[in-house]
Design a protein around this motif. Structure first.
Motif, short mmCIF file in Angstrom:
data_model
loop_
_atom_site.label_atom_id
_atom_site.label_comp_id
_atom_site.label_asym_id
_atom_site.label_seq_id
_atom_site.Cartn_x
_atom_site.Cartn_y
_atom_site.Cartn_z
N UNK A 51 2.81 1.13 -42.23
CA UNK A 51 2.37 2.56 -41.98
C UNK A 51 1.67 3.03 -41.91
N UNK A 52 1.22 3.30 -40.63
CA UNK A 52 0.03 4.36 -39.74
C UNK A 52 -0.74 4.84 -39.82
N UNK A 53 -0.03 6.23 -41.33
CA UNK A 53 -0.76 7.28 -40.95
C UNK A 53 -0.54 8.39 -40.27
N UNK A 54 -0.96 9.18 -40.33
CA UNK A 54 -0.71 10.64 -39.34
C UNK A 54 -1.65 11.02 -38.48
N UNK A 164 -2.35 -3.40 -27.24
CA UNK A 164 -3.04 -2.22 -26.51
C UNK A 164 -3.59 -0.71 -27.93
N UNK A 165 -2.29 -0.89 -28.58
CA UNK A 165 -2.30 0.04 -29.64
C UNK A 165 -4.16 -1.00 -31.21
N UNK A 166 -3.86 -2.28 -30.95
CA UNK A 166 -4.45 -2.46 -32.30
C UNK A 166 -5.97 -2.41 -31.89
N UNK A 167 -6.62 -2.51 -30.49
CA UNK A 167 -7.53 -2.59 -30.07
C UNK A 167 -7.99 -0.70 -30.08
N UNK A 168 -7.00 0.39 -29.13
CA UNK A 168 -7.42 1.52 -29.12
C UNK A 168 -7.26 2.33 -30.03
N UNK A 183 -4.49 -4.00 -17.81
CA UNK A 183 -5.84 -4.05 -16.93
C UNK A 183 -6.46 -2.57 -17.19
N UNK A 184 -5.53 -1.03 -18.29
CA UNK A 184 -5.81 0.04 -19.05
C UNK A 184 -7.25 -0.56 -19.65
N UNK A 185 -6.82 -1.97 -20.70
CA UNK A 185 -7.46 -2.41 -21.54
C UNK A 185 -9.13 -2.63 -21.22
N UNK A 202 -12.07 6.40 -27.54
CA UNK A 202 -10.50 5.76 -27.34
C UNK A 202 -9.87 6.90 -27.51
N UNK A 203 -10.45 7.63 -28.83
CA UNK A 203 -9.90 9.09 -28.93
C UNK A 203 -10.27 10.24 -27.81
#
Length: 639
Positions: A51-54, A164-168, A183-185, A202-203
């Motif tokens: 569950x990631x949330x909103x 990537x998601x876990x970081x950003x 590369x983007x990271x 990141x946001x």
């Protein structure tokens, strides 16, 4: 929002679009209904539910519903199919009223699978928002993670996205290849916008850089390209870094040129035109010749040097080429140079100012380190023809030119293999890019041709031009027993460098002093021949014909010439080399020029025992230019 139609008319219009889409797909033998996730997951091994949330998610990523029964109510694109008097139709109309009067505020609930979203609650809200071309919606996300399968490219790429998601914690950026996430990271690692907390960067990037870029990119036609917006942004970030806030006027200005580059940046990049035969540059039609006779052209040519002619044999060799074309073309060209250009990010400003102030028609940047700066200038100054001296991939706006350095390196390897007594040959190199690797392998294969026991010990300097470090590494190779050294920066007699612009030498070593005893050979460049052929093709119109394809798109050109064009050669101190070896050198050189022999003719094994080139096979130019393995008699000593 002001209503321009009645609520029922909105529904009828949406239903009409749904029916048309449904019938069109059915006529093609495809399902016209919305996709459902429960059907997709029948044979999928889900190993995790999170569950990631909103989050705010892009509507174009919502591609289906969760339940099979719900899918029958919608067309493939979420348009309604039921009657306006049905319970479904009446509820859709009420959601439409809420959207127009106050906006849809409640979050929907979705499952996320492979970066696509399937609605669990809120199907009608999604349908209304898609009808009105809304960009995004807030959603509570439950992520379904499939079992990792290294053979499934989609799942491999999805796992890269998860990292990537876990970081950003960004859900809206999708890239088409796993390595692009890394590369983007790497670009975001150093991203530190002013007055923004590190945990919010990141946001901030997504809101003030990525989303504005996406809007401009799509408005310019980016949706027609077979790549994601994230892929497109990577090229922008490579050239301009990631700003605190997107410079929107600048992004809009360069976007048409950027789109041209991005047409060759997709999942399957267009095949490059690697021009390996310089004769193609010299061909011109009768019309070209007549035009040149009636209205002879005169062009202005600029040369960009990283160093000066006194401190760099590489720069000196290019300057010899400049002087050669000045003498060859006389009044047909004017030339200008700028030297000691910084070998860092400030090179772009220097090169751009030089190109604009000099009002050049053609600019040659003579160092690999200027490749990115050259591309930026080429995109922003499309009226100037830019050429980058680089063995790497060219671009639409910028052609590359380089020599097949592996050919003279192969010949130098023959000398080293024939003259070594310890069977250990040292080789210092900058870094393991494909051009360097192919040269090392050719050198090693040349040594092996005459001496099967010869072993090439390779050490990396990690820098383009650091004489002290290069010499220190050479000394370590000598201590390991190497009695031959191929070194980029060994001190060489100036009578040789003044003649050829020599910047690398093969030397044998005095066993007592551990210093070079004799300067035996060096690959040499004849840049004058290179520049002559390219300038001639521009003057007679051949170059323009080569880069223009039948559909008016610009082709990607990489000029990659060798011994047969006379642009590369080998300086050899024949009086210091055994006579039989000199004879063999002459024979092999002629065979390479006449294409009777190729240095990489198989079989060739790598140093892990794997067969890389089959018996009797000659690798393609693309395979040589992308070489990532080392020949079986190469040993990497210093990483």
């Amino acid at each position: 929002m002001e209503m321009t139609m009645t609520l029922r008319e909105y529904y009828e219009d949406a239903k009409s679009k749904g029916k048309k889409e449904y019938n069109r797909l059915k006529a093609r033998g495809k399902s016209g209904h919305l996709s459902s996730l429960d059907g997709l997951l029948k044979d999928v091994d889900i190993v995790g539910t999170v569950s990631l949330g909103n989050y705010e998610i892009p509507l174009h990523k919502i591609v289906g519903t969760y339940y099979h029964a719900r899918r029958m109510l919608f067309s493939k694109s979420f348009f309604p199919l039921e009657s306006d008097t049905s319970e479904f139709g009446l509820k859709w109309i009420e959601v439409c009223r809420a959207h127009l009067e106050e906006g849809i505020r409640d979050s929907i609930k979705v499952y996320e699978y492979l970066n696509f979203y399937y609605v669990m609650e809120g199907n009608k809200r999604v349908s209304v928002l898609k009808y009105f071309d809304a960009a995004s919606v807030h959603a509570e996300i439950i992520r379904l993670i499939p079992k990792f399968d290294p053979e499934d490219e989609d799942i491999v790429n999805y796992y890269a996205f998860l990292e990537f998601f876990n970081t950003t914690k960004l859900v809206s950026i999708w890239l088409s290849k796993p390595r692009r996430y890394k590369r983007l990271l790497s670009y975001l690692e150093d991203y530190s916008p002013v007055d923004v907390k590190p945990e919010d960067k990141y946001l901030h990037f997504q809101k003030y850089v990525y989303h504005p870029f996406r809007t401009i990119y799509l408005a310019a036609g980016g949706q027609s390209l077979p790549i994601t917006t994230g892929d497109a942004f990577l090229l922008y970030a490579k050239l301009y870094k990631i700003p605190d806030y997107l410079d929107e006027p600048q992004a809009k200005q360069i976007m048409p040129s950027l789109l041209k580059e991005l047409t060759n940046y997709g999942e399957e990049e267009e095949e490059l035109d690697i021009v390996t035969n310089s004769d193609d540059m010299e061909k011109s039609t009768i019309l070209d010749a007549l035009t040149a006779f009636i209205a002879p052209k005169k062009i202005s040519v600029g040369f960009v040097y990283a160093r000066n002619t006194q401190s760099s044999g590489w720069t000196y060799s290019h300057d010899l080429g400049k002087k050669y074309v000045e003498e060859t073309f006389k009044d047909q060209i004017t030339t200008g140079i700028i030297d000691n250009v910084p070998e860092d990010d400030t090179a772009y400003d220097v090169i751009k100012a030089f190109a604009e102030e000099g009002d050049y028609d053609v600019v040659f940047t003579t160092s690999e380190v200027f490749r990115k700066a050259t591309l930026k200038c080429a995109i922003e100054l499309p009226k100037i023809k830019f050429f980058s001296c680089s063995g790497n991939r060219p671009y639409v706006h910028m052609s590359n030119y380089f020599g097949r350095t592996y050919e003279p390196r192969f010949l130098a390897g023959i000398i080293a293999g024939a003259m070594t007594e310890s069977n250990l040959i040292g080789y210092t190199a900058t870094d393991p890019n494909s051009e360097v690797i192919s040269s090392i392998n050719a050198f090693a294969l040349g040594a092996k041709l005459v001496n099967p026991k010869a072993e090439v010990l390779v050490a990396w300097t990690g820098e383009w031009n650091n004489p002290k470090k290069s010499t220190n590494i050479s000394e370590k190779l000598i201590e390991m027993g190497a009695d031959m050294i191929s070194n980029k920066n060994l001190i060489v007699p100036r009578e040789v460098t003044w003649d050829y612009g020599v910047y690398a030498m093969l030397c044998d070593i005095n066993p007592e002093t551990k210093l070079p005893k004799n300067y035996l050979a060096a690959p040499i460049w004849k840049w004058g021949k290179f520049y002559e052929k390219i300038i001639t093709s521009i003057l007679n119109g051949t170059y323009q014909r080569m880069i223009s394809s039948s559909n008016n798109a610009q082709r990607i050109i990489n000029f990659w010439w060798g011994l047969n064009a006379g642009v590369v050669d080998l300086y050899a101190a024949e009086e210091l080399i055994p006579r039989d070896t000199v004879k063999l050198l002459g024979l092999m050189k002629e065979m390479i020029i006449s294409e009777q022999y190729h240095p990489f003719t198989g079989p060739v094994y790598d140093n892990k025992g794997q067969l890389q080139i089959e018996k009797g096979v000659v690798p393609t130019p693309e395979e040589i230019m992308n070489m990532e393995w080392f020949a079986d008699n190469v040993k990497i000593i210093i990483q």
